[in-house]
Design a protein around this motif. Sequence first.
Motif, PDB file in Angstrom:
ATOM      1  N   LYS A  90      -0.253   6.586  -3.969  1.00 46.86           N
ATOM      2  CA  LYS A  90       0.560   5.368  -4.115  1.00 46.86           C
ATOM      3  C   LYS A  90       1.978   5.550  -3.579  1.00 46.86           C
ATOM      4  CE  LYS A  90       1.876   5.942  -9.018  1.00 46.86           C
ATOM      5  NZ  LYS A  90       2.040   5.173 -10.275  1.00 46.86           N
ATOM      6  N   THR A  91       2.169   6.622  -2.828  1.00 39.19           N
ATOM      7  CA  THR A  91       3.499   6.874  -2.283  1.00 39.19           C
ATOM      8  C   THR A  91       3.635   6.308  -0.877  1.00 39.19           C
ATOM      9  OG1 THR A  91       3.773   8.878  -3.597  1.00 39.19           O
ATOM     10  CG2 THR A  91       5.140   8.680  -1.623  1.00 39.19           C
TER      11      THR A  91
ATOM     12  N   ASP B  74       1.237   6.999   3.414  1.00 36.79           N
ATOM     13  CA  ASP B  74       1.695   5.902   4.266  1.00 36.79           C
ATOM     14  C   ASP B  74       3.185   6.067   4.533  1.00 36.79           C
ATOM     15  OD1 ASP B  74      -0.817   4.918   4.323  1.00 36.79           O
ATOM     16  OD2 ASP B  74      -0.442   3.146   3.095  1.00 36.79           O
ATOM     17  N   MET B  75       3.584   5.791   5.757  1.00 37.50           N
ATOM     18  CA  MET B  75       4.978   6.030   6.157  1.00 37.50           C
ATOM     19  C   MET B  75       5.533   4.902   7.026  1.00 37.50           C
ATOM     20  SD  MET B  75       5.967   9.110   4.985  1.00 37.50           S
ATOM     21  CE  MET B  75       7.405   9.428   6.022  1.00 37.50           C
TER      22      MET B  75
ATOM     23  N   THR C 168       0.268   0.151   1.947  1.00 36.74           N
ATOM     24  CA  THR C 168       0.179  -0.193   0.518  1.00 36.74           C
ATOM     25  C   THR C 168      -0.226   1.021  -0.309  1.00 36.74           C
ATOM     26  OG1 THR C 168      -2.095  -0.851   0.906  1.00 36.74           O
ATOM     27  CG2 THR C 168      -0.426  -2.584   1.002  1.00 36.74           C
ATOM     28  N   GLY C 169      -0.226   2.173   0.307  1.00 29.89           N
ATOM     29  CA  GLY C 169      -0.691   3.382  -0.372  1.00 29.89           C
ATOM     30  C   GLY C 169      -1.984   3.830   0.309  1.00 29.89           C
TER      31      GLY C 169
ATOM     32  N   ARG D 163      -1.569   4.966   7.116  1.00 24.76           N
ATOM     33  CA  ARG D 163      -0.923   3.917   7.905  1.00 24.76           C
ATOM     34  C   ARG D 163       0.497   4.326   8.227  1.00 24.76           C
ATOM     35  NH1 ARG D 163      -2.855   2.082   3.284  1.00 24.76           N
ATOM     36  NH2 ARG D 163      -4.583   0.621   3.209  1.00 24.76           N
ATOM     37  N   ILE D 164       0.903   4.084   9.460  1.00 21.94           N
ATOM     38  CA  ILE D 164       2.256   4.415   9.904  1.00 21.94           C
ATOM     39  C   ILE D 164       2.865   3.208  10.603  1.00 21.94           C
ATOM     40  CG2 ILE D 164       3.642   5.859  11.438  1.00 21.94           C
ATOM     41  CD1 ILE D 164       1.523   8.056  11.068  1.00 21.94           C
ATOM     42  N   ILE D 165       4.024   2.796  10.117  1.00 19.77           N
ATOM     43  CA  ILE D 165       4.776   1.715  10.761  1.00 19.77           C
ATOM     44  C   ILE D 165       5.857   2.380  11.603  1.00 19.77           C
ATOM     45  CG2 ILE D 165       6.255  -0.294  10.376  1.00 19.77           C
ATOM     46  CD1 ILE D 165       3.370  -0.678   9.385  1.00 19.77           C
TER      47      ILE D 165
END
Lengths: 245, 245, 68, 68, 353, 353, 184, 184
Positions: free
Chosen positions: A43-44, A63-64, F196-197, F205-207
């Motif tokens: 959840k990070t 996620d980043m 969203t995790g 996922r990478i923005i």
Amino acid sequence: MAKVFERPKALTDKPFHYCPGCTHGIIHCLIAEVIDELGIREKTVGVAPVGCAVFAYEYFNCDMHEAAHGRAPAVATGIKRVLPDNVVFTYQGDGDLASIGIAEIVHAANRGEKITTIFVNNAIYGMTGGQMAPTSLLGQVTATSPYGRDPETEGHPIKVSEMLATLEGVAYIERVSVHDIRNINRAKRAIKKAFQVQLEGKGFAMIEVLSTCPTNWGMTPVESLKWVKENMIPYYPLGVKKEVD
Amino acid sequence: MAKVFERPKALTDKPFHYCPGCTHGIIHCLIAEVIDELGIREKTVGVAPVGCAVFAYEYFNCDMHEAAHGRAPAVATGIKRVLPDNVVFTYQGDGDLASIGIAEIVHAANRGEKITTIFVNNAIYGMTGGQMAPTSLLGQVTATSPYGRDPETEGHPIKVSEMLATLEGVAYIERVSVHDIRNINRAKRAIKKAFQVQLEGKGFAMIEVLSTCPTNWGMTPVESLKWVKENMIPYYPLGVKKEVD
Amino acid sequence: MAKVIFDEELCKGCQLCTTVCPKNIVIMDTKRINSKGYHPATVIEMDKCIGCAFCARICPDVVIEVEK
Amino acid sequence: MAKVIFDEELCKGCQLCTTVCPKNIVIMDTKRINSKGYHPATVIEMDKCIGCAFCARICPDVVIEVEK
Amino acid sequence: MAKVLMKGNEAIAEAAIKAGCRYFFGYPITPQNEIPAYMAKMLPKVGGSFIQAESEVSAINMVYGAAGAGARVMTSSSSPGISLKQEGISYIVGAELPCLIVNIVRGGPGLGGIQPAQSDYFQAVKGGGHGDYHMVVLAPASVQEMADLVMDGFDIADRYRNPVMVLGDGMLGQMMEPVEFQEKDILQPQKPWATTGNRDGEARRIINSLFIDPQGLEEHVLKLYKKYEAMKENETRVECYNCENAEIIIVAYGTTARIAKNVIQLAAQEGINLGLIRPVTLWPFPDKTIGKWAKKSHTKGFLTLEMSMGQMVEDVRLSVNGTKPVYFYGRTGGMVPMPRAVLEEIKKIREGI
Amino acid sequence: MAKVLMKGNEAIAEAAIKAGCRYFFGYPITPQNEIPAYMAKMLPKVGGSFIQAESEVSAINMVYGAAGAGARVMTSSSSPGISLKQEGISYIVGAELPCLIVNIVRGGPGLGGIQPAQSDYFQAVKGGGHGDYHMVVLAPASVQEMADLVMDGFDIADRYRNPVMVLGDGMLGQMMEPVEFQEKDILQPQKPWATTGNRDGEARRIINSLFIDPQGLEEHVLKLYKKYEAMKENETRVECYNCENAEIIIVAYGTTARIAKNVIQLAAQEGINLGLIRPVTLWPFPDKTIGKWAKKSHTKGFLTLEMSMGQMVEDVRLSVNGTKPVYFYGRTGGMVPMPRAVLEEIKKIREGI
Amino acid sequence: MAQEIIISGFGGQGVMSMGQLLTYAGMLEGKHVSWLPSYGPEMRGGTANCSVILADDMIGSPVVTEATALMAMNQPSLEKFERTLISGGLLIVNSSLVNKKAIRDDIDVYYIPANEIADQLGNIRVANMVMLGAYLEKTRGIAPDSVMESLRAVLGSSKEHLIPINRKALEMGAGLVRPANQPI
Amino acid sequence: MAQEIIISGFGGQGVMSMGQLLTYAGMLEGKHVSWLPSYGPEMRGGTANCSVILADDMIGSPVVTEATALMAMNQPSLEKFERTLISGGLLIVNSSLVNKKAIRDDIDVYYIPANEIADQLGNIRVANMVMLGAYLEKTRGIAPDSVMESLRAVLGSSKEHLIPINRKALEMGAGLVRPANQPI
Ligand SMILES: Cc1ncc(C[n+]2csc(CCOP(=O)(O)OP(=O)(O)O)c2C)c(N)n1
Ligand SMILES: Cc1ncc(C[n+]2csc(CCOP(=O)(O)OP(=O)(O)O)c2C)c(N)n1
Ligand code: SF4
Ligand code: SF4
Ligand code: SF4
Ligand code: SF4
Ligand code: SF4
Ligand code: SF4
Ligand SMILES: [Mg+2]
Ligand SMILES: [Mg+2]
């Protein structure tokens, strides 16, 4: 035999691009271990800066977002407001956070945004080749202070943690160092606390980590750790600057 | 009979455009009197903000710049570096200085720029019609905090003077009010000192003046002064926050 | 009885690990060069290792695993 | 023996001056309206004026001059 | 004075100092870091002042202040940093202040990359900031020209009280070439409008871009546009190379103009006659020159060559105004066109025509 | 649902909420303050979140974060504030995130004024930020259209993962007209790319907008341009009014398009046949439609009508490509053209042709 | 015909300064010259390279896409740039750090133990001058004296003492490729 | 023919809400309507105005440049806008605050002591409704009932009690201009 030390799950397999002995790597490792220990990887959401750590999005196994230079706290605010139940952290250098991004960090802190910021203070702009940072020490020679930082024209090194500690919305701020094993372990405890503060919804938390830049300091990695101990810590005293419970 | 009170020379003849009872006018008058008393009108360059005081360049009878919103300290820095022997001051509202311009004021202060800043804190955005400022009080109802400022979402009112006082480059910071005669006189002494500090080349000086906005507070001018006394001063304690000699 | 394993290809020869070993058994192997062009760190007299993991702890490139 | 002069056209009728006069001789002239559309402030019983200039000091629009 | 071997970025900095620029406000960004580094070293020695601002936003506003105080002043940055300066640039134009702004362009959008690009053309030429305004945009194609145009740029800025932009790219900034600096002695114009303090009797000086009455603002903008007409008249610069009886004329500036010359040489070897029109000022744009060559019967068409997805090509089309076909070839994101690839493209076009 | 009387700014805000927008990050500026005020009141009631950011720079970066987290999100500002958002906009495009950006334009340059203008056309349409990129730019001409285009705007943004800009002006934002809101139920697309995790097993996922290898950046930009081609194909919108056998066709958008209709009526009274082409999307620009009418023999020429010194006129010229004369009439700085004055101008032109 | 040269190696091997010296020398001889570095956040240990063009007339693009010569100071450089050489081009390989051979057979290749020789001379940092000496000898486009003059200009009087060892390095490099010893 | 109206006065006189009521009423009657305020940092006491257009077909520019009617609540308003009236246009002047007369003789002018009448009714704030009543009576373009309906919608149930006094104000305004009393 049991593993007493191994690569944390919250790090990808990608080797760091950092220069030999650059302590960005140690700090990455500490954050990843904390995420593992708290079991919050899933959840990070992390926010990478623009600086040598720009590729952090390739290293942290969650996620980043890669933010614009200095704006990580604003980006993190946007994420956290949409995902209040997630854990959001920013990883920022001193040019990123203390110079171009000072407005964003001051107001994220003042709003008491429930995010965790890891502030890597290496007293210089690493990525762009060693320019003066607001945190560069007096007399420090850099690409843009070729005669040494002069307080008359460039002012004194800014103590961001002490400044932000004056803000109501701040739940926890501590300054740590990673120049030896004892301090690395302390740093880890502080980082863990900074994530716990977010999990408990107490408010804004920031850990300032004194770090090295052997390449632009023009020293060996070993000399660099010594420089942190002998030159940075005396000016940037370690310890908790603010804590609310 | 001698004049014991008359329009200061450092004000032009132009009538103020401010709303009835708005204390911007009192503060303008105090600054002008100080400029007259110090005999520095001819070497003073003022920087006007974007805010209700945007037209300050029409009122102060000296050379003036109209800065971009929040950037007055950067503009003043540019001027002062070119004209080190002149006296440079900025006049800024709380939206201008504490919100969009927080980076510029923090770094001008940290560099110890030898300028004088008059920070007019009326806890609201006057010119744009009464939006919340970072300085708006908890529970204060504004156009953008219609349910009253909530610390959970908007954070607590920011105490800029206390925050800037932590910076090395700051020579003098005091918070004053103009809600009655005694305080108006104190405010004038503080403003005078802030200009003297610049003349002595000691560093950055700022005076935070608690001010009113009857129009957007939805009160009469007289009620507004009372509100400053009863609501603002308890949260924003008056007095010297930092002084070096 | 402990053991340290170096992922040599990751090593950048920064020498930090060599400064923290209480047993002074971590050294740079000046005879070899890894594909990155560095002399990798290594351990002599592994039997002396107490598995304190200091070397691993300070390694910026997470080169070292420690078992005990 | 003191004297206050109001530049009435500048007055915005905010009433601040009326609250600070130790002699309570500053009042709003509700009979007149200046070109801005406000009832201007004025002084009754000028002879009572002690020239303390409080009224002028607090006037945001620098309407008042005081002589003494 | 003898030739010296210099990086484009260093030549810009040295030329600025030779032009009398004593104030530099900037913020580090690749690939222009040699400019602030050079200024930080040299300005203190000539009684000037260098500040590494806290951000590009602050830097451009420091420039605004220094320019208003009458100084020759400059800033430099690269693409993302220039985007942050857009509000400030619009203010400086509105307040009619002279200054020099250098953009050593890198690939975009976003953080993008750090390799050379020309994809900030629209931003520089059409106006990335708000409101009706223009800047003279100078496009050097060699280290020598970087030095020369910087020196001229300050004069142009002072002449019209309007900012001037030097639009380079990472290649021009990083490469070394021999350069010889003009030894003209600088006579900076009087600046009676500068806020240096207001002696009694003198008229007060006000630096301002606010005109709350729309009628007043319109008059102000019309005044600015009178200056722009004069700039079009007097400042338009262009190089025509081998255009006489060229079959196809390449239009390119800066780095791609250099590549175009390679293409022209390669083509000549194959008996193909190509020309080059190189706008030296991107604004004002040399539309008349292009229009003139478009009328020539030997000109079958134009090829606009850019390190972008096609931006200047719009100005070329506007200049040609439908009289001849206008083609486009570009690479972007930091990729540099290869002369042979461009030639191949041109051959295809020739079959087309 | 019944018609309600609303200000354009309020209609924008209400439409956004109806479109499922739950996050607003902005900073006050005239003449758009009704938008944040409305959002501050309503969003908490629908489980959303409103933040008055510390600056426009922060606001656009909050939008960047929220959009990356998968939310329907918007910001609004006016000219100087939009200039400050240019870096952020370039990042959002580079990272391929959807969001809505509203610019209620006022007179410039600099602090300028607060009255309605159209002088940010170049900034919006050509790209005020750095690098190769585009946004769909929607230009409403009524309060009703402000509502409709905002709702469509969010869908377009999601469809292409690209920001969409609504370009209004102070008049459209402040005026009241009856408006009826579409009662379509919103189905927002899945956003598997949103951060969203990251559940175990899932791809991370990478923005991001950084592509340090120029080859990679070029490929990325080419991918963006594929989307732009699709937008040109599918999203171009234009209104043609009275163009059949019109002698001169006025090209105008937003407020000036309304004025053009008055001009057309006045002209009709004098037996002069005028038409109007009103681009509803300024990017993609309806060049084909304009080109089509340019070919008609009854069309003697075009007049571009703007509240600027002439910006869209370049796109009109590019569309007409020399086949017919293109004239320009404009007022700027907050001045609004008067129908009779425009008609007089057209009469002069007719004598010319 | 123009000399279009690529010089490539590890960060610390002085490939940039070596290219600059050659360019400077070309300028002293009145040639049209350009020098273009690879740039960016190349961290220590990464491979750096530069393009040098020495021509008799105007230089277009400073990018060398068809190299007349390549000096490869390390293995990655050889792998990366061998293909860019024109047929008949000159390849000089630092055999001290490269234990691979060139793939192409349409080029002129020399293997030089530059590091060892520099070591013998007592300063590893002159390995680049050894390579340069070989290049000058083979091409004879630029006089070694011009290079030495450039070096003096670059080093400045303070470093005057470094001149002899650098000259020696140039000469030894040249010696290695004089017809006497055949291409391997 | 379209009604193109300018309503102008001091900030506090309710010119904006009056224009909105009229616009709202026009909408209720199915007309094309628009309302455009003057805006900006007009500080208290400044003059505010709005343009209202009520038309049977599409409305172009909402700016009224050729007014069919002007309601001037104070003197500056009369001075500023009298010229914008078309010949034969309707001018209603609040004679309570305006002690000047109209200059033009090609328009239809009515002087109404709106403030006094509002005072009589016991609430100075309905002066604007008195003016509006006169306008409705003279133009008969919009039914007073539509205006009252709009007022209800705007005020909401909480302010229901204000309805009667507003209706009274409308009626008194209308009464003042009924043919009975001649234009002055
Ligand atoms: C708007 C903008 N300005 C400047 C830059 C260039 N830049 C990249 S990283 C950096 C500073 C890095 O220093 P710091 O934040 O201290 O991180 P470090 O590399 O030292 O870890 C700068 C100025 C940029 N990318 N964007
Ligand atoms: C870049 C930019 N953002 C926003 C604005 C709009 N604006 C004008 S004044 C102002 C705030 C004024 O508040 P404050 O600084 O507190 O001054 P006050 O009017 O209260 O004296 C704002 C947001 C602007 N002009 N420029
Ligand atoms: S440049 Fe400095 S901060 Fe950056 S990776 Fe190298 S050592 Fe670390
Ligand atoms: S709006 Fe407020 S701050 Fe501005 S002039 Fe009026 S009272 Fe003063
Ligand atoms: S684990 Fe401890 S004892 Fe073993 S090698 Fe590492 S540092 Fe030395
Ligand atoms: S610390 Fe790590 S990288 Fe450094 S030498 Fe030891 S193993 Fe190698
Ligand atoms: S000067 Fe003093 S006493 Fe006289 S009127 Fe003013 S306040 Fe009253
Ligand atoms: S304080 Fe000044 S403005 Fe206010 S009422 Fe008194 S005289 Fe008039
Ligand atoms: Mg740093
Ligand atoms: Mg305020």
